[in-house]
Design a protein around this motif. Structure first.
Motif, mmCIF file in Angstrom:
data_model
loop_
_atom_site.group_PDB
_atom_site.id
_atom_site.type_symbol
_atom_site.label_atom_id
_atom_site.label_comp_id
_atom_site.label_asym_id
_atom_site.label_seq_id
_atom_site.Cartn_x
_atom_site.Cartn_y
_atom_site.Cartn_z
ATOM 1 N N GLN A 1 0.794 -1.158 -0.159
ATOM 2 C CA GLN A 1 -0.101 -0.062 0.080
ATOM 3 C C GLN A 1 0.668 1.253 -0.019
ATOM 4 O O GLN A 1 0.629 2.052 -0.676
ATOM 5 N N ALA A 2 1.850 1.211 0.786
ATOM 6 C CA ALA A 2 2.910 2.460 1.252
ATOM 7 C C ALA A 2 3.919 2.256 -0.088
ATOM 8 O O ALA A 2 4.712 3.233 0.148
ATOM 9 N N ARG A 3 4.019 1.418 -1.195
ATOM 10 C CA ARG A 3 4.989 1.373 -2.208
ATOM 11 C C ARG A 3 6.247 1.183 -1.772
ATOM 12 O O ARG A 3 7.224 1.599 -2.296
ATOM 13 N N TYR A 4 6.528 0.333 -0.619
ATOM 14 C CA TYR A 4 7.678 -0.229 -0.122
ATOM 15 C C TYR A 4 7.988 -1.358 -0.856
ATOM 16 O O TYR A 4 8.955 -2.164 -0.724
ATOM 17 N N LEU A 5 6.963 -2.087 -1.250
ATOM 18 C CA LEU A 5 7.092 -3.332 -2.024
ATOM 19 C C LEU A 5 6.163 -3.087 -3.383
ATOM 20 O O LEU A 5 5.601 -2.132 -3.596
ATOM 21 N N GLY A 6 6.693 -4.123 -4.507
ATOM 22 C CA GLY A 6 6.164 -4.005 -5.610
ATOM 23 C C GLY A 6 6.772 -3.224 -6.984
ATOM 24 O O GLY A 6 8.139 -3.566 -6.873
ATOM 25 N N ALA A 7 6.332 -2.820 -7.886
ATOM 26 C CA ALA A 7 7.185 -2.519 -9.098
ATOM 27 C C ALA A 7 7.956 -1.188 -8.849
ATOM 28 O O ALA A 7 8.853 -1.221 -9.665
ATOM 29 N N ASP A 8 7.815 -0.528 -7.873
ATOM 30 C CA ASP A 8 8.446 0.851 -7.765
ATOM 31 C C ASP A 8 8.902 1.143 -6.287
ATOM 32 O O ASP A 8 8.221 1.872 -5.839
ATOM 33 N N VAL A 9 9.764 0.283 -5.914
ATOM 34 C CA VAL A 9 10.120 0.261 -4.360
ATOM 35 C C VAL A 9 10.650 1.808 -4.020
ATOM 36 O O VAL A 9 11.631 2.083 -4.684
ATOM 37 N N MET A 10 10.023 2.428 -3.195
ATOM 38 C CA MET A 10 10.324 3.652 -2.850
ATOM 39 C C MET A 10 10.660 4.697 -4.060
ATOM 40 O O MET A 10 11.445 5.666 -3.879
ATOM 41 N N GLY A 11 9.774 4.406 -4.845
ATOM 42 C CA GLY A 11 10.036 5.634 -6.271
ATOM 43 C C GLY A 11 11.300 5.349 -6.838
ATOM 44 O O GLY A 11 11.695 6.142 -7.874
ATOM 45 N N SER A 12 11.940 4.028 -6.730
ATOM 46 C CA SER A 12 13.274 4.009 -7.335
ATOM 47 C C SER A 12 13.016 3.291 -8.591
ATOM 48 O O SER A 12 14.084 3.210 -9.522
ATOM 49 N N GLY A 13 11.917 2.848 -9.298
ATOM 50 C CA GLY A 13 11.743 2.394 -10.494
ATOM 51 C C GLY A 13 12.093 0.798 -10.382
ATOM 52 O O GLY A 13 12.163 -0.057 -11.213
ATOM 53 N N ARG A 14 12.770 0.259 -9.245
ATOM 54 C CA ARG A 14 13.243 -1.041 -8.931
ATOM 55 C C ARG A 14 12.115 -2.029 -8.235
ATOM 56 O O ARG A 14 11.057 -1.512 -7.454
ATOM 57 N N ARG A 15 12.023 -3.212 -8.646
ATOM 58 C CA ARG A 15 10.623 -3.910 -8.381
ATOM 59 C C ARG A 15 11.179 -5.131 -7.124
ATOM 60 O O ARG A 15 12.328 -5.329 -7.150
ATOM 61 N N PHE A 16 10.423 -5.396 -6.127
ATOM 62 C CA PHE A 16 10.570 -6.157 -5.335
ATOM 63 C C PHE A 16 9.115 -6.891 -4.927
ATOM 64 O O PHE A 16 8.251 -6.008 -4.107
ATOM 65 N N ASP A 17 8.785 -8.240 -4.925
ATOM 66 C CA ASP A 17 7.482 -8.745 -4.724
ATOM 67 C C ASP A 17 7.820 -9.641 -3.663
ATOM 68 O O ASP A 17 8.815 -10.176 -3.693
ATOM 69 N N LEU A 18 6.763 -9.938 -2.706
ATOM 70 C CA LEU A 18 6.980 -10.664 -1.459
ATOM 71 C C LEU A 18 5.793 -11.386 -1.161
ATOM 72 O O LEU A 18 4.661 -10.755 -1.215
ATOM 73 N N GLU A 19 5.862 -12.817 -1.018
ATOM 74 C CA GLU A 19 4.682 -13.631 -0.440
ATOM 75 C C GLU A 19 5.287 -14.629 0.685
ATOM 76 O O GLU A 19 6.275 -15.090 0.628
ATOM 77 N N VAL A 20 4.058 -14.986 1.335
ATOM 78 C CA VAL A 20 4.258 -15.778 2.459
ATOM 79 C C VAL A 20 3.762 -17.142 2.044
ATOM 80 O O VAL A 20 2.630 -17.237 1.301
ATOM 81 N N ARG A 21 4.535 -18.304 2.299
ATOM 82 C CA ARG A 21 4.166 -19.702 1.959
ATOM 83 C C ARG A 21 4.157 -20.518 3.191
ATOM 84 O O ARG A 21 5.101 -20.436 4.085
ATOM 85 N N LEU A 22 3.069 -21.261 3.330
ATOM 86 C CA LEU A 22 3.049 -22.061 4.388
ATOM 87 C C LEU A 22 3.493 -23.549 4.310
ATOM 88 O O LEU A 22 3.449 -24.225 3.334
#
Ligand SMILES: Cc1cc2nc3c(=O)[nH]c(=O)nc-3n(C[C@H](O)[C@H](O)[C@H](O)COP(=O)(O)O)c2cc1C
Ligand code: SF4
Ligand code: FES
Lengths: 159, 518
Positions: free
Chosen positions: B245-266
């Protein structure tokens, strides 16, 4: 092998649909099925295998590898009593004996009223508050036999 | 928030909940309503002083004043005493930051745990969060990896491998996709640091994984979480959603244009899936069978791609290193054990909980100064350090320092930093039997010495416990241990001999002279 009931089949397909696009999602799918149906029916295995385009043996192999997954229906609630070292140091063996005697079942069995299935578990991360048990998703700490009787009375009031 | 709103903290930590924190929170809300007192209840993590849980804190001009252990029944009396303004009460503990158990700690990784609202990005940032990622974005990939190397950080999951070297290997690979896989399987009895961190400051793990992703060029992260941790699962899901939501994850991490996605697996209740290659198999949706190495996961890991596998605490240590500099972290510790270690005091201990200190404390200081001795008040006879594959240590060796090399020097290991305490009623032959039994239950089945050896080990221990043919069976036991040690692919079969032989070495009286059992 008992065929899947219509509702079960729909649930399995719905869960498959939700996860299919995710790489390596078989465990997620099995978690979904068990959460919804209470267990993973043998008849669900070929459905999952076909939809994921893997062999039945592979799906079956995964179901049987993991202690958490079960292939048979269980009680309405699952009680998992910790058997690991920290809980042993605080009387887990006595607690386990007490619980088995109170419920009249051994591990992997379900009470005749269908209320509880009893399972062993190896650490719940509650080792500073041992002995510990997990009822469904409710964690309980410092569970003496007396405390267990109180909890049981509460649970029986609730359901 | 109006000036007359009182801020009250009640933990959502699983251990606190296991002792009634939920009903305390509900009772406080209900009682406040009845008395028409406006309160804002924040559900924080735990400070890790578990004998005081549920520990309730209120914000006062004199700092956060704590009360504990609180039950729902205590709540009306607490309001009568004006606890919401820090009023005097028999359960009052004063300013919690001044509590000796906490004040003497060196909390780098656990600095915010128990302090903040774990799933609030703004609270996280207000307490120094995301400074590490901000710095990392201004550095080259090689500089970030170098900082982690220079910090001296070694993996906290058990094997203590230098983290920077692992990251460098992954950075150096040329591959279409790389991954960060966080090992949150925390299966060792006596450990709960990963759980506390994931419930109390999950964004720190998220930040650490994001930095790792940027540093080695991985755009996808997975947290492999054991399914025995439903509370941590919820906290992680909430924290990850908030970070997106706050764009610390996803396609544009902190407005850097760099991507990082994260998920939890059980996971699904298999101890061996904490072993890194078994974990990768499990993440791929397969049976958790251990892979033969080489290739290393850093070269061919998840889905055959270069993968950083690190423990929760390892990854959560990274934001501090990148925010405050490698030297700052390195200045803690001794010898080749740099930084701090969150030690977990568990089992039969009066003051069980989490102690984060620089390496170098003695076991004695931990067990008696922090731990206060056994919970039962009886003498401490043995401790097991490092989980079910760790050695048993007798009281005569409690002067040893907590440090990877010092523990190795007495034939023990530190593992994930859990210490399980036993008083003098413990039967060490039964503990040795349990070690074999646990291995038999959890073996992935790939190697015979582990699968069959452990089952034979249980049978041999049964005979020893019954006092049958003791010396011959002890010899058999030692041979079995040797075979498992030499012939196992992974630590489950290969290290089960540690608890068994250490119990026999230090407590041989429990193995011999068993006639009393007849
Ligand atoms: C049987 C077995 C169980 C393990 N369980 C865990 C675990 O629960 N969590 C963990 O982080 N590492 C565990 N490890 C260690 C991992 O294999 C691996 O070394 C670690 O995840 C690497 O991360 P680190 O370098 O940050 O410690 C286990 C190892 C073995 C042999
Ligand atoms: S030692 Fe045991 S758990 Fe490890 S790979 Fe061999 S059989 Fe599997
Ligand atoms: S050993 Fe029982 S909760 Fe950890």
């Amino acid at each position: 092998m008992q065929a899947l009931a219509q509702a079960q089949r729909e649930a399995v397909l719905r869960i498959l649909e939700a996860h299919r696009a995710r790489p390596g999602a078989l465990l997620e799918i099995l978690h979904g099925v068990q959460a919804e149906l209470g267990f993973i029916p043998a008849a669900a295995v070929p459905v999952i295998a076909q939809e994921l385009n893997i062999s039945r043996a592979e799906v079956h192999g995964v179901v049987t590898f993991y202690h958490y997954f079960r292939s048979h229906p269980a009680g309405r609630h699952t009680l998992r009593i910790c058997q690991a070292e920290a809980c042993q140091s605080m009387g887990a063996a006595a607690l386990t004996a007490h619980v088995k005697q109170r419920l009249g079942v051994d591990f992997h069995e379900t009470t005749p009223d269908g209320r509880f299935t009893l399972e062993p578990v190896y650490c719940l991360g509650n080792c500073a508050c041992s002995p510990a048990l997990l009822k469904d998703e409710e964690l309980c700490g410092r569970v003496t036999p007396e405390r267990f009787d109180e909890l049981l009375a509460e649970w029986q009031r609730d359901s | 928030m109006s000036a007359l709103t009182y801020e009250i903290y009640v933990p959502r930590d699983a251990s606190a909940l296991s002792l009634g924190a939920e009903s305390v929170a509900r009772a406080i809300a209900a009682e406040a309503r009845t008395r028409q007192i406006e309160v804002r209840i924040v559900r924080n993590g735990s400070r890790g002083l578990f004998w005081l849980e549920p520990l309730v804190e209120v914000v006062t001009p004199a700092g956060r004043v704590a009360y504990g252990p609180v039950t729902a029944r205590d709540v009306p009396g607490l309001f009568d005493a004006g606890f919401h303004k820090g009023g005097a009460h028999p359960l009052a503990l004063g300013n919690i930051a001044e509590h000796p158990y906490l004040k003497t700690q060196q909390r780098l990784t656990f600095e915010r745990v128990g302090v903040i609202d774990p799933v609030s990005v703004s609270d996280y940032v207000a307490h120094g969060g995301y400074q590490g990622l901000r710095n990392a974005l201004a550095m080259s990939q090689a500089e970030v990896v170098q900082a982690v190397t220079d910090s001296g950080l070694r993996g906290r999951g058990g094997a203590a491998f230098p983290t920077g070297i692992k990251w460098k290997t992954v950075l150096d690979q040329n591959a279409p996709q790389k991954y960060i896989a966080c090992n949150a399987d925390e299966g060792d009895s006596g450990t709960f640091a990963d759980r506390m961190l994931m419930e109390g400051d999950p964004l720190m793990l998220v930040e650490g994984m994001t930095i790792a992703g940027l540093a080695v060029g991985a755009t996808q992260g997975y947290i492999y979480l054991r399914c025995e941790y439903p509370h941590a699962y919820r906290a992680l899901k909430e924290a990850i959603a908030a970070a997106y939501q706050a764009r610390y994850l996803g396609a544009d991490v902190m407005g850097s244009g760099r991507r990082f996605d994260l998920e939890v697996r059980l996971g699904a209740g298999a101890y061996v899936c904490g072993e890194e290659t078994s974990m990768l198999e499990s993440l791929e949706g397969k049976r958790g069978e251990v892979r033969v190495r080489p290739p290393l996961p850093a070269i061919k890991g998840l889905f055959g791609q270069p993968t950083v596998v690190n423990n929760v605490i390892t990854l959560a240590s990274v934001p501090v290193i990148v925010a405050k500099g490698a030297q700052h972290y390195r200045d803690f510790g001794m010898g080749k054990s740099r930084g701090t270690l969150p030690i977990q005091l568990a089992g039969n201990i009066k003051h069980g909980g989490l102690v984060e200190r620089a390496f170098g404390l003695t076991l004695k200081e931990l067990l008696y100064d922090y731990g206060g001795g056994s919970a039962t008040g009886r003498p401490i006879r043995a401790i097991q350090v490092g989980g079910p594959l760790g050695a048993y240590i007798p009281a005569s060796q409690f002067d040893v320092q907590v440090d990877y090399e010092a523990l190795a020097g007495i034939g023990a290991l530190l593992g994930h930093g859990g210490i399980v305490v036993f008083d003098d009623t413990v039967d060490m032959a039964r503990m040795a039997r349990y070690a074999m039994e646990f291995c038999a239950i959890e073996s992935c089945g790939k190697c015979t010495p582990c699968r069959i050896g452990s089952t034979r080990g249980v049978e041999v221990m049964d005979r020893i416990i019954q006092g049958i043919d003791t010396e011959r069976n002890l010899k058999l036991l030692e041979d079995l241990c040797e075979t498992m040690l030499q012939g196992s692919l992974c630590g489950l079969g290969g290290m089960t001999p540690y608890p068994v032989t250490s119990a026999l070495k230090h407590f041989s009286e429990d193995f011999r002279a068993r006639a009393r059992d007849h």
